[in-house]
Motif scaffolding. Structure first.
Motif, short mmCIF file in Angstrom:
data_model
loop_
_atom_site.label_atom_id
_atom_site.label_comp_id
_atom_site.label_asym_id
_atom_site.label_seq_id
_atom_site.Cartn_x
_atom_site.Cartn_y
_atom_site.Cartn_z
N VAL A 246 -6.61 41.29 -18.81
CA VAL A 246 -5.32 41.07 -18.14
C VAL A 246 -4.59 42.38 -17.92
O VAL A 246 -4.09 42.66 -16.82
CB VAL A 246 -4.45 40.09 -18.96
N VAL B 125 -3.81 43.95 -14.23
CA VAL B 125 -2.44 44.16 -13.75
C VAL B 125 -2.24 45.59 -13.28
O VAL B 125 -1.70 45.84 -12.18
CB VAL B 125 -1.42 43.82 -14.85
N GLN C 169 -4.25 46.17 -10.02
CA GLN C 169 -3.63 45.56 -8.85
C GLN C 169 -2.40 46.34 -8.38
O GLN C 169 -2.18 46.52 -7.19
CB GLN C 169 -3.23 44.11 -9.15
N GLN C 170 -1.62 46.82 -9.35
CA GLN C 170 -0.45 47.63 -8.99
C GLN C 170 -0.87 48.91 -8.30
O GLN C 170 -0.29 49.31 -7.28
CB GLN C 170 0.36 47.94 -10.25
N ASN D 125 -12.56 46.94 -15.27
CA ASN D 125 -12.16 45.55 -15.14
C ASN D 125 -13.37 44.62 -15.04
O ASN D 125 -13.41 43.56 -15.67
CB ASN D 125 -11.27 45.39 -13.90
N PHE E 61 6.57 44.26 -9.65
CA PHE E 61 5.66 44.25 -10.80
C PHE E 61 5.72 42.95 -11.60
O PHE E 61 4.67 42.43 -11.99
CB PHE E 61 5.96 45.43 -11.71
N LEU F 166 3.67 40.39 -9.79
CA LEU F 166 2.27 40.79 -9.85
C LEU F 166 1.68 40.47 -11.22
O LEU F 166 0.60 39.87 -11.33
CB LEU F 166 2.14 42.28 -9.56
N ALA F 167 2.40 40.85 -12.28
CA ALA F 167 1.92 40.62 -13.64
C ALA F 167 1.80 39.13 -13.93
O ALA F 167 0.81 38.68 -14.51
CB ALA F 167 2.85 41.28 -14.64
N THR G 122 1.34 36.67 -11.82
CA THR G 122 0.22 36.10 -11.07
C THR G 122 -1.11 36.36 -11.76
O THR G 122 -1.94 35.46 -11.92
CB THR G 122 0.18 36.69 -9.64
N VAL G 123 -1.33 37.60 -12.20
CA VAL G 123 -2.58 37.96 -12.87
C VAL G 123 -2.71 37.22 -14.20
O VAL G 123 -3.79 36.69 -14.53
CB VAL G 123 -2.67 39.47 -13.09
N VAL G 124 -1.63 37.16 -14.98
CA VAL G 124 -1.66 36.50 -16.28
C VAL G 124 -2.01 35.02 -16.12
O VAL G 124 -2.84 34.48 -16.85
CB VAL G 124 -0.31 36.66 -17.01
#
Length: 288
Positions: free
Chosen positions: A47, A51, A54-55, A81, A227, A230-231, A233-235
């Motif tokens: 995770v 994150v 992706q950022q 990843n 951010f 974004l975080a 969504t990934v989590v």
């Protein structure tokens, strides 16, 4: 009191799906405890890396010169990843199958995290190599012709189950997978397909709300993926992976159903175990 699920039993399509949910209902607390204890590190690491990756990718794509290949923005964080995700799936596969194997050996009793961890350590190297080789085999099947790739998916899943449940080598489990699924491919594939639909439906429900908010903001030009969004969504995407356990549980139950149909050893095992001590502390003898 609800009767515990007997794993070694011949099942039809409906029973495969129903018993998967019954087994999950009866074991979800100790199973999730083992899952997060054993797989938690790889889940958290994947995770965090995802994150940050992706950022960086969003920033890189925003400043990418015209005419530059989009692949130029990918770096070592992408490789890291991929490796972490691969390790996470290996650990999740092993944790689920090890739990089921110990559950059966302990007479339909939930094993402890320590017992599951001992199996995970024992099978890790074998499972890691097997998943890489079988994944390559499936990819080749899809590239050469789509149908072989589809055919191999349930077969390879049964092969992975055989490694843990029979303590077998990769060569033995490869042959075993084809023998077990012979004549039952459609039933096995159909049940797995249903469980995949359930998994994706739950994933969409978890991720869709924040994805819609983020997508609407980007479309309207009001923000460019802050951010926190974004975080989150990934989590949520990675937390949804916990529902993949359902697919592995179904694979394990399908394996035992196929093995019982072909070998008919379930009743013999129950008869021979009468009056004997619990063998759950010992790993099964390796087969070749």
């Amino acid at each position: 009191m609800e009767q515990k699920v007997e794993l070694r039993k011949v099942r039809d399509f409906g029973e495969l799906i129903n018993d998967t949910f019954v087994f999950t209902k009866q074991n979800w607390k100790p199973l999730l405890k083992a899952y997060f204890t054993i797989c938690g590190f790889f889940l958290a690491a994947a995770v965090i890396v995802a994150v940050l990756q992706q950022q960086r990718l969003l920033q890189a794509f925003g400043s990418l010169p015209t005419g530059t290949s989009p692949f130029a923005v990918y770096g070592w964080d992408t490789v890291i990843n991929v490796v972490l995700v691969m390790l996470f799936y290996v650990m999740m596969t092993l944790t689920t199958f090890s739990y089921m194997s110990l559950y059966k050996e302990k007479g339909n009793t939930a094993p402890s995290v320590e017992e599951v961890w001992s199996y995970v350590r024992y099978f890790f190297g074998r499972m890691f190599v097997a998943q890489i080789l079988l994944s390559i085999l499936i990819i080749i099947g899809f590239v050469c012709c789509f149908i072989p790739g589809v055919y191999l998916m349930p077969v390879t899943a049964i092969m992975l189950a055989s490694i843990v449940f029979e303590n077998s080598s990769l060569g033995y489990s490869f042959d075993r997978g084809f023998k077990l699924i012979k004549g039952q491919w459609w039933t096995t594939f159909g049940a797995m397909l249903v469980m995949m639909v359930v998994y994706y439906a739950v994933s969409i429900v978890l991720v869709l709300p924040i994805s819609l908010i983020t997508g609407a903001g980007v479309f309207l030009g009001r923000f460019n993926m802050p951010f926190p969004f974004l975080a989150a969504t990934v989590v949520l995407q990675y937390l949804a992976q916990v529902f993949m356990i359902l697919l592995y549980l179904l694979t394990g139950i399908a394996y035992f159903s196929l093995a019982e149909e072909k070998d008919g050893a379930g009743l013999s095992e129950r008869i021979s175990s009468i009056g004997k001590s619990d063998p759950s502390a010992d790993l099964p003898e390796e087969q070749y």
